[in-house]
Motif scaffolding. Structure first.
Motif, mmCIF file in Angstrom:
data_model
loop_
_atom_site.group_PDB
_atom_site.id
_atom_site.type_symbol
_atom_site.label_atom_id
_atom_site.label_comp_id
_atom_site.label_asym_id
_atom_site.label_seq_id
_atom_site.Cartn_x
_atom_site.Cartn_y
_atom_site.Cartn_z
ATOM 1 N N GLU A 37 0.849 -1.030 -0.086
ATOM 2 C CA GLU A 37 -0.043 -0.134 0.208
ATOM 3 C C GLU A 37 0.706 1.215 -0.008
ATOM 4 O OE1 GLU A 37 -3.273 0.060 2.382
ATOM 5 O OE2 GLU A 37 -3.751 -2.120 2.206
ATOM 6 N N PRO A 38 2.070 1.514 0.837
ATOM 7 C CA PRO A 38 2.600 2.862 0.739
ATOM 8 C C PRO A 38 3.532 2.888 -0.368
ATOM 9 C CG PRO A 38 3.657 1.232 2.557
ATOM 10 C CD PRO A 38 2.453 0.554 1.864
ATOM 11 N N PHE A 39 3.466 2.048 -1.195
ATOM 12 C CA PHE A 39 4.722 1.910 -2.126
ATOM 13 C C PHE A 39 4.638 3.019 -3.108
ATOM 14 C CE2 PHE A 39 6.797 0.744 -6.005
ATOM 15 C CZ PHE A 39 8.295 0.200 -5.616
ATOM 16 N N ARG A 40 3.491 3.530 -3.126
ATOM 17 C CA ARG A 40 3.086 4.659 -4.351
ATOM 18 C C ARG A 40 3.827 6.134 -3.853
ATOM 19 N NH1 ARG A 40 -2.212 4.072 -7.534
ATOM 20 N NH2 ARG A 40 -2.823 1.949 -6.850
ATOM 21 N N LYS A 41 4.271 6.213 -2.800
ATOM 22 C CA LYS A 41 4.833 7.483 -2.299
ATOM 23 C C LYS A 41 6.440 7.203 -2.297
ATOM 24 C CE LYS A 41 0.791 8.961 0.571
ATOM 25 N NZ LYS A 41 0.054 8.018 0.127
ATOM 26 N N THR A 42 6.924 6.197 -2.552
ATOM 27 C CA THR A 42 8.374 5.871 -2.457
ATOM 28 C C THR A 42 8.934 6.297 -3.913
ATOM 29 O OG1 THR A 42 8.162 3.386 -3.604
ATOM 30 C CG2 THR A 42 8.218 3.877 -1.014
ATOM 31 N N GLU A 43 10.143 6.474 -4.019
ATOM 32 C CA GLU A 43 10.777 6.903 -5.056
ATOM 33 C C GLU A 43 10.611 6.187 -6.437
ATOM 34 O OE1 GLU A 43 12.607 9.603 -7.709
ATOM 35 O OE2 GLU A 43 12.009 9.820 -5.704
ATOM 36 N N PRO A 44 10.904 4.799 -6.163
ATOM 37 C CA PRO A 44 10.597 3.996 -7.494
ATOM 38 C C PRO A 44 8.968 3.803 -7.853
ATOM 39 C CG PRO A 44 11.744 2.541 -5.853
ATOM 40 C CD PRO A 44 11.331 3.768 -5.345
ATOM 41 N N GLY A 45 7.871 3.946 -6.765
ATOM 42 C CA GLY A 45 6.457 4.303 -7.088
ATOM 43 C C GLY A 45 6.325 5.507 -7.845
ATOM 44 N N ARG A 46 7.041 6.695 -7.320
ATOM 45 C CA ARG A 46 6.722 7.964 -8.355
ATOM 46 C C ARG A 46 7.457 7.907 -9.623
ATOM 47 N NH1 ARG A 46 8.098 10.259 -3.069
ATOM 48 N NH2 ARG A 46 9.872 10.689 -3.721
ATOM 49 N N GLN A 47 8.611 7.130 -9.645
ATOM 50 C CA GLN A 47 9.284 7.101 -10.892
ATOM 51 C C GLN A 47 8.289 6.356 -11.959
ATOM 52 O OE1 GLN A 47 12.621 4.583 -11.147
ATOM 53 N NE2 GLN A 47 13.192 5.184 -13.056
ATOM 54 N N ALA A 48 7.522 5.219 -11.542
ATOM 55 C CA ALA A 48 6.849 4.610 -12.258
ATOM 56 C C ALA A 48 5.578 5.368 -12.750
ATOM 57 C CB ALA A 48 6.378 3.364 -11.727
ATOM 58 N N LEU A 49 5.046 6.194 -11.871
ATOM 59 C CA LEU A 49 4.031 7.047 -12.148
ATOM 60 C C LEU A 49 4.558 8.202 -13.032
ATOM 61 C CD1 LEU A 49 2.368 7.259 -8.580
ATOM 62 C CD2 LEU A 49 1.173 6.308 -10.831
ATOM 63 N N ARG A 50 5.579 8.606 -12.895
ATOM 64 C CA ARG A 50 6.134 9.808 -13.836
ATOM 65 C C ARG A 50 6.351 9.128 -15.404
ATOM 66 N NH1 ARG A 50 9.391 11.376 -9.509
ATOM 67 N NH2 ARG A 50 11.085 10.113 -10.441
ATOM 68 N N ILE A 51 6.796 8.177 -15.481
ATOM 69 C CA ILE A 51 6.980 7.420 -16.640
ATOM 70 C C ILE A 51 5.756 7.019 -17.511
ATOM 71 C CG2 ILE A 51 7.627 5.207 -17.786
ATOM 72 C CD1 ILE A 51 10.219 5.170 -15.920
ATOM 73 N N TYR A 52 4.608 6.644 -16.636
ATOM 74 C CA TYR A 52 3.269 6.293 -17.111
ATOM 75 C C TYR A 52 2.854 7.792 -17.718
ATOM 76 C CZ TYR A 52 -1.527 5.201 -17.694
ATOM 77 O OH TYR A 52 -2.630 5.150 -18.287
ATOM 78 N N PHE A 53 2.672 8.617 -16.797
ATOM 79 C CA PHE A 53 2.053 9.999 -17.283
ATOM 80 C C PHE A 53 2.867 10.576 -18.310
ATOM 81 C CE2 PHE A 53 0.174 9.865 -12.595
ATOM 82 C CZ PHE A 53 -0.878 9.535 -13.099
ATOM 83 N N ALA A 54 4.277 10.632 -18.369
ATOM 84 C CA ALA A 54 4.840 11.142 -19.449
ATOM 85 C C ALA A 54 4.395 10.454 -20.739
ATOM 86 C CB ALA A 54 6.252 10.989 -19.470
ATOM 87 N N CYS A 55 4.405 9.134 -21.036
ATOM 88 C CA CYS A 55 4.009 8.455 -22.114
ATOM 89 C C CYS A 55 2.342 8.777 -22.430
ATOM 90 C CB CYS A 55 4.036 7.106 -21.991
ATOM 91 S SG CYS A 55 5.606 6.301 -21.931
ATOM 92 N N ASP A 56 1.865 9.086 -21.187
ATOM 93 C CA ASP A 56 0.139 9.284 -21.812
ATOM 94 C C ASP A 56 0.060 10.706 -22.095
ATOM 95 O OD1 ASP A 56 -2.346 8.724 -21.730
ATOM 96 O OD2 ASP A 56 -2.808 8.941 -19.798
ATOM 97 N N ILE A 57 0.659 11.646 -21.521
ATOM 98 C CA ILE A 57 0.636 12.996 -22.137
ATOM 99 C C ILE A 57 1.348 13.323 -23.214
ATOM 100 C CG2 ILE A 57 1.070 15.254 -21.297
ATOM 101 C CD1 ILE A 57 0.751 14.575 -18.734
ATOM 102 N N THR A 58 2.369 12.513 -23.808
ATOM 103 C CA THR A 58 2.777 12.556 -24.874
ATOM 104 C C THR A 58 1.822 12.177 -26.061
ATOM 105 O OG1 THR A 58 5.161 11.997 -24.173
ATOM 106 C CG2 THR A 58 4.682 11.527 -26.478
ATOM 107 N N GLY A 59 0.927 10.826 -25.785
ATOM 108 C CA GLY A 59 0.163 10.373 -26.782
ATOM 109 C C GLY A 59 -1.047 11.457 -26.762
ATOM 110 N N ILE A 60 -1.370 12.126 -25.776
ATOM 111 C CA ILE A 60 -2.459 13.187 -25.831
ATOM 112 C C ILE A 60 -2.039 14.224 -26.573
ATOM 113 C CG2 ILE A 60 -3.906 14.496 -24.442
ATOM 114 C CD1 ILE A 60 -3.813 12.379 -22.114
ATOM 115 N N ALA A 61 -0.909 14.602 -26.282
ATOM 116 C CA ALA A 61 -0.470 15.945 -26.986
ATOM 117 C C ALA A 61 -0.294 15.511 -28.644
ATOM 118 C CB ALA A 61 0.766 16.425 -26.604
#
Length: 144
Positions: A37-61
């Motif tokens: 549960e608390p993994f989303r707030k760790t650095e690897p969790g945030r890195q995975a979220l950043r990578i996902y959002f970067a790919c997603d926003i790139t596709g939208i743009a």
């Protein structure tokens, strides 16, 4: 309603669905990996979220830019609006999943599964007879 408004609405709906994807699973899971549960707030969790959002926003743009270049009066722009954000979101999901596999927690639950090995006689329950009338009605109609 003009085509620009319809295109913008469809792009917003598709984008909202792909941007909400990381929060649609239960808390112990992130991108299909059991991490706790608390993994989303760790650095690897945030890195995975950043990578996902970067790919997603790139596709939208990229979808919005290609629609502007191609023009909304041509069908490829509409096809891209429906497919391109999901394709980039899938690429981001895959990349985030690959990163998080190294941090996967062991699955919980019983280590041993139980199976019933008794030798009772095999027979169908009585309520199975209720399945016969739906088959008899078309046959009766055909005979009639």
């Amino acid at each position: 309603m003009n085509p620009t408004a319809i295109f913008a609405l469809s792009l917003v709906l598709v984008s909202a669905a792909t941007l909400a994807l990381p929060w649609l699973s239960r808390a112990p899971f992130l991108f299909g990996v059991r991490v706790g549960e608390p993994f989303r707030k760790t650095e690897p969790g945030r890195q995975a979220l950043r990578i996902y959002f970067a790919c997603d926003i790139t596709g939208i743009a990229l979808t919005a830019a290609l629609a502007f270049v191609l023009g909304l009066d041509r069908m490829p722009a509409w096809y891209l609006a429906g497919v391109l954000p999901e394709v980039f979101a899938a690429i981001g999901y895959y990349r985030a999943h690959r990163i998080l596999q190294a941090y996967a927690a062991p699955a919980g639950g019983p280590a041993v599964r139980e199976a019933d090995l008794l030798t009772d006689e095999d027979r169908l329950p009585r309520f199975v007879l209720w399945a016969i009338p739906p088959f008899l009605l078309p046959i009766a109609g055909a005979v009639y």
